[in-house]
Each structure stands twice: as structure tokens, then as C-alpha cells.
Design an enzyme around this catalytic site. Structure first.
Site, mmCIF file in Angstrom:
data_model
loop_
_atom_site.group_PDB
_atom_site.id
_atom_site.type_symbol
_atom_site.label_atom_id
_atom_site.label_comp_id
_atom_site.label_asym_id
_atom_site.label_seq_id
_atom_site.Cartn_x
_atom_site.Cartn_y
_atom_site.Cartn_z
ATOM 1 N N TYR A 99 0.828 -1.191 0.000
ATOM 2 C CA TYR A 99 0.000 0.000 0.000
ATOM 3 C C TYR A 99 0.876 1.260 0.000
ATOM 4 O O TYR A 99 1.813 1.372 0.787
ATOM 5 C CB TYR A 99 -0.926 0.036 1.230
ATOM 6 C CG TYR A 99 -1.680 1.332 1.281
ATOM 7 C CD1 TYR A 99 -2.793 1.528 0.470
ATOM 8 C CD2 TYR A 99 -1.234 2.400 2.061
ATOM 9 C CE1 TYR A 99 -3.448 2.743 0.438
ATOM 10 C CE2 TYR A 99 -1.886 3.614 2.042
ATOM 11 C CZ TYR A 99 -2.998 3.784 1.223
ATOM 12 O OH TYR A 99 -3.637 4.987 1.192
ATOM 13 N N HIS B 299 -2.458 0.169 6.984
ATOM 14 C CA HIS B 299 -3.662 -0.065 6.184
ATOM 15 C C HIS B 299 -4.318 -1.401 6.514
ATOM 16 O O HIS B 299 -4.782 -2.112 5.627
ATOM 17 C CB HIS B 299 -3.344 0.045 4.680
ATOM 18 C CG HIS B 299 -4.286 0.950 3.945
ATOM 19 N ND1 HIS B 299 -5.336 0.498 3.201
ATOM 20 C CD2 HIS B 299 -4.338 2.296 3.873
ATOM 21 C CE1 HIS B 299 -5.996 1.509 2.691
ATOM 22 N NE2 HIS B 299 -5.406 2.624 3.082
ATOM 23 N N ARG C 248 -8.993 9.066 13.822
ATOM 24 C CA ARG C 248 -8.582 9.243 12.425
ATOM 25 C C ARG C 248 -9.734 8.782 11.565
ATOM 26 O O ARG C 248 -9.761 7.664 11.077
ATOM 27 C CB ARG C 248 -7.340 8.378 12.192
ATOM 28 C CG ARG C 248 -7.097 8.043 10.746
ATOM 29 C CD ARG C 248 -5.721 8.416 10.342
ATOM 30 N NE ARG C 248 -5.501 8.301 8.916
ATOM 31 C CZ ARG C 248 -5.365 9.349 8.130
ATOM 32 N NH1 ARG C 248 -5.467 10.565 8.616
ATOM 33 N NH2 ARG C 248 -5.130 9.180 6.864
HETATM 34 MG MG MG Z 1 -4.982 5.362 5.974
#
Ligand code: MG
Length: 429
Positions: free
Chosen positions: A182, A235, A306
Site C-alpha cells: 500500500y 492499512h 482518524r
Molecule cells: Mg490510511
């Protein structure tokens, strides 16, 4: 507006409605545009006051048409005739109007309405939204940039470039030899982008990842020193014990935060991580219900909330979440990728300016087309986002120009959601 048989009735006006502002909502609609080849969803609310309208971000790019349908067919009929001043009452009413709630499609639709109402209120008051939230706590908002490379030296070069441009926070992702990962290109040049023998073409390989990432941060600290804040996004790709190992091995390199170390399904492992390492954790990009944060925040298991603000329902729930997190010493780091519209980025900026417990903001530098479609698009300078005094969220939408960039299909940029483990098992993106 949809006139089908299942279109909801308008929201019942509250008892104080007649004594309200006198302004009425006359139109609500979703607008789709893709100036960066990523479909953005915007909600526009028109009012009985000539020229007074609000814009909000409802971008769930992977299911954009579903969000637009939710706005046009289910939310718009409920809002016509309401006083746009009643943001909280409208948010509460719409949230429960579907009975089942907190899914990403409906939450993004609610966010488009919610942010548009804040934009409207700011325009009516002649004040930017960050002023309505209590004024700013800082002159400008530090943002983090994305550095990536095929190997550690390329990442180091990218970080140096950002530091020279004024950034003090940089997310670092590196290529993994012979496999996809990622946030970084394939390692070792084009020829090595082909998978190792025996791996599927779209393989993600955790053993190499777990070896290469600590090597990356060792290299970066050796060459760059401690004067730059480094971040990394896992991720949600690791199994829980792999996650514990990575967080421990990264501890000597003093990350600003390690992002989405665990998938939402594995968050029961967080106390184990927390007991073993002081690496700061940012979690929640995939959350769609602010209540998902309660166990994480009350037990001080994370350092940063987040989330994708529109995915939890918009500015109203995000502002409350920030306040709740503040009581527990947890800071904010709102998601800020290219699949948040410039209007959504302006909402992030308003929250960032006004929240005492702001932590950091992820940046996205929009291209020229997006900046033209969205006049007032927030701009990054010297590693910071700077406040605008424009009333409301400060970002407009040129609908004529937006038509030149029609929505694109959800598969255009989603190859990263289609990775597999070496044995062929589907991997979380
Ligand atoms: Mg992220």
C-alpha cells in the site's frame, strides 16, 4: 426531486419553527464530478433567500451513485420547507429517519447535508465556520505529505524534498521486492514489479513487509536524524500478532503515529499492543459510527482519532467526537485523501483550526482542474493549510465547469482493494 411512492414525508417541523430565522430550504441535490478522475459527491442546499446556498461533501467515491440516490430520493424530500438554521435538530432527525443507521452510504449523504448547513450558517453570519466553532487555536494547520519510493534511498530523497519545502511531518511508504504494497511503487524498478515466482499477480506478502518497513525507518533515522516527524500507514493488512511485532520493532524510530495497525475486526488486540509499545497509534479510517471510538478512547488505547469526516456523518458528529476525545488526551488526525472533495477538506481545516486537541492533518494537493471547479479550494503553503476569512466553508462549486469532468466508475482507481495473500486468499485492502 424524486416523486416515487416511497419518497419520505417532509420532516415534522419542531415547535419553534415559526419563530426561527424565516429562511426555508427550497432545494437539495447531489452533484457528481471527477476533475482528478476520482468521483466526488457534493450536496447543494438552496434556500428561499436569493443567492443563499450551502455546499457539503458527501464523497464515498466507491459507491458515489448510491450516495447521490440517498440524497436525492430520501433526504431532499424531508428537508424542503425546513429552517436551515436548525443544524443539530436536522442532523438528529435525518439520522433516525431511516431507522437503520450509521452505514457509509447514508452517513455520507447526511454529511453532505450537514456540511452544507454549516456553510449556509457561516454565509448568513458573514463568518467562516472555524469562527462559529469558537475561533482558531492556531495560526495555520500543519499537514503531512506522502513520501514513497521503490527503496529506502528514494523515500529518504522524497522526505528531504518535503522538509526543504517546509514540512515537518511526512508519511513514509516503501516498495516491497516482488510484491505489491500500500502507498508505494513496486520495489526494484519496472522489471522487479513482476511478482516473485509462485505469488499471484496482485500479491501482498506480509513476511517481506515486516522485514522491509523497520529497515526503512532505521535508514531514515540514520540519515535524516530526529528533526522530522515520520508516519506510516499499515492499512489494516497485518494479522494481530504481526501487528504487535511491527509496532514494537518501530518503537526505536519514534514515529509520530502508526496508522491503522489493526483492522476494525481485530481491535480487541489493541490492549496487547498498547501494553508492549509506546509507538503512537492512529485508528479509525474505516469507522462509520462515532460510538466505535468509545472503548478505544475511554481506555486510552489510541493517540489519534482518524476518521473520514463524511463517513461518520459530517462536521457535527466530528466536532463532538473531537471534544469527547479531548477529555481523554486523544488528538485528531482527520482523513484527507483525494477522495475527500475540496469542500470536505475545508471542513477538516475548520475542525483543525478550532479544536484544542488537533494533532495533525493529512494533505491532498489538488490539481489545477479541481482548483478551478472548486474556487476557494484550500491550498497548502510551507507545509501548512492557512485559514480563509471567507464566510462559511469558503469553497464554491462551478457547476458548468464540473460538467466537463463527469463521474468515473468505481473501478478506475481501486486496484489497491484487490490484493491477495501468497496462497490466493483475499487480503484486506
Ligand atoms: Mg490510511
Amino acid at each position: 426531486m424524486n416523486t416515487s411512492v416511497d419518497a419520505p414525508q417532509p420532516l415534522a417541523a419542531p415547535p419553534w419553527h415559526e419563530a426561527g430565522s424565516g429562511t426555508r430550504i427550497t432545494g437539495v441535490r447531489a452533484i457528481l464530478t471527477a476533475p482528478e478522475n476520482i468521483t466526488l459527491v457534493v450536496v447543494r442546499i438552496d434556500t428561499s433567500e436569493p443567492g443563499l446556498y450551502g455546499l457539503g461533501c458527501a464523497t464515498f467515491t466507491q459507491r458515489a451513485q448510491a450516495v447521490a440516490e440517498a440524497v436525492d430520493s430520501y433526504l431532499a424530500p424531508q428537508l424542503i420547507g425546513r429552517d436551515p438554521a436548525d443544524i443539530t435538530d436536522i442532523a438528529s432527525s435525518l439520522l433516525v429517519s431511516s431507522y437503520w443507521r450509521f452505514g457509509p452510504v447514508l452517513n455520507n449523504a447526511l454529511s453532505g447535508v450537514d456540511m452544507a448547513l454549516w456553510d449556509l450558517k457561516g454565509k448568513q453570519a458573514g463568518l467562516p465556520v472555524w469562527q462559529l466553532l469558537g475561533g482558531r487555536c492556531r495560526g495555520a494547520v500543519p499537514v503531512y505529505a506522502h513520501a514513497s519510493g521503490r527503496d529506502a534511498v528514494e523515500v529518504e530523497d522524497a522526505v528531504r524534498g518535503y522538509v526543504e519545502a517546509g514540512y515537518r511531518h511526512v508519511r513514509c511508504q516503501v516498495g516491497i521486492p516482488g510484491a505489491l504494497t500500500y502507498g508505494a511503487p513496486a520495489a526494484g524498478g519496472a522489471s522487479a514489479a513482476a511478482p516473485r515466482p509462485g505469488l499471484p499477480a496482485n500479491a501482498w506478502e506480509p513476511d517481506s513487509y515486516l522485514r522491509v518497513v523497520p529497515e526503512l525507518f532505521g535508514h531514515l533515522r540514520n540519515t535524516l536524524g530526529e528533526d522530522v516527524h515520520l508516519l506510516h500507514d499499515v492499512h489494516e493488512r497485518l494479522h494481530p500478532t504481526q501487528a504487535v511485532r511491527l509496532a514494537k520493532e518501530l518503537e526505536p524510530f519514534h514515529l509520530f503515529f502508526l496508522e491503522d495497525l489493526l483492522a476494525p475486526e481485530d481491535l480487541g488486540w489493541l490492549p496487547t499492543v498498547r501494553a508492549q509499545t509506546a509507538t503512537p497509534l492512529a485508528i479509525g479510517e474505516l469507522f462509520t459510527n462515532p460510538a466505535e471510538y468509545v472503548p478505544l478512547v475511554k481506555d486510552r488505547l489510541i493517540d489519534f482519532v482518524r476518521c473520514h469526516v463524511s463517513a461518520i456523518g459530517g462536521l457535527t458528529p466530528a466536532w463532538r467526537l473531537a471534544s469527547a476525545a479531548e477529555l481523554f488526551g486523544v488528538r485528531t488526525a482527520w482523513h484527507g485523501p483525494g477522495d475527500v472533495s475540496p469542500i470536505g477538506h475545508a471542513a477538516n481545516l475548520a475542525l483543525d483550526l478550532a479544536a484544542p486537541n488537533f494533532g495533525i492533518q493529512e494533505q491532498h494537493v489538488f490539481n489545477d482542474a479541481a482548483a478551478e471547479v472548486f474556487p476557494g479550494c484550500p491550498e497548502v503553503r510551507d507545509g501548512h493549510l492557512w485559514p480563509s476569512d471567507a464566510p462559511g466553508l469558503g469553497v464554491d462549486l462551478d457547476e458548468k465547469l464540473a460538467e466537463r469532468f463527469p463521474p468515473v466508475g468505481p473501478l478506475v482507481k481501486d486496484a489497491w482493494t484487490r490484493t491477495r495473500l501468497p496462497d490466493g486468499t483475499v487480503q484486506r485492502p
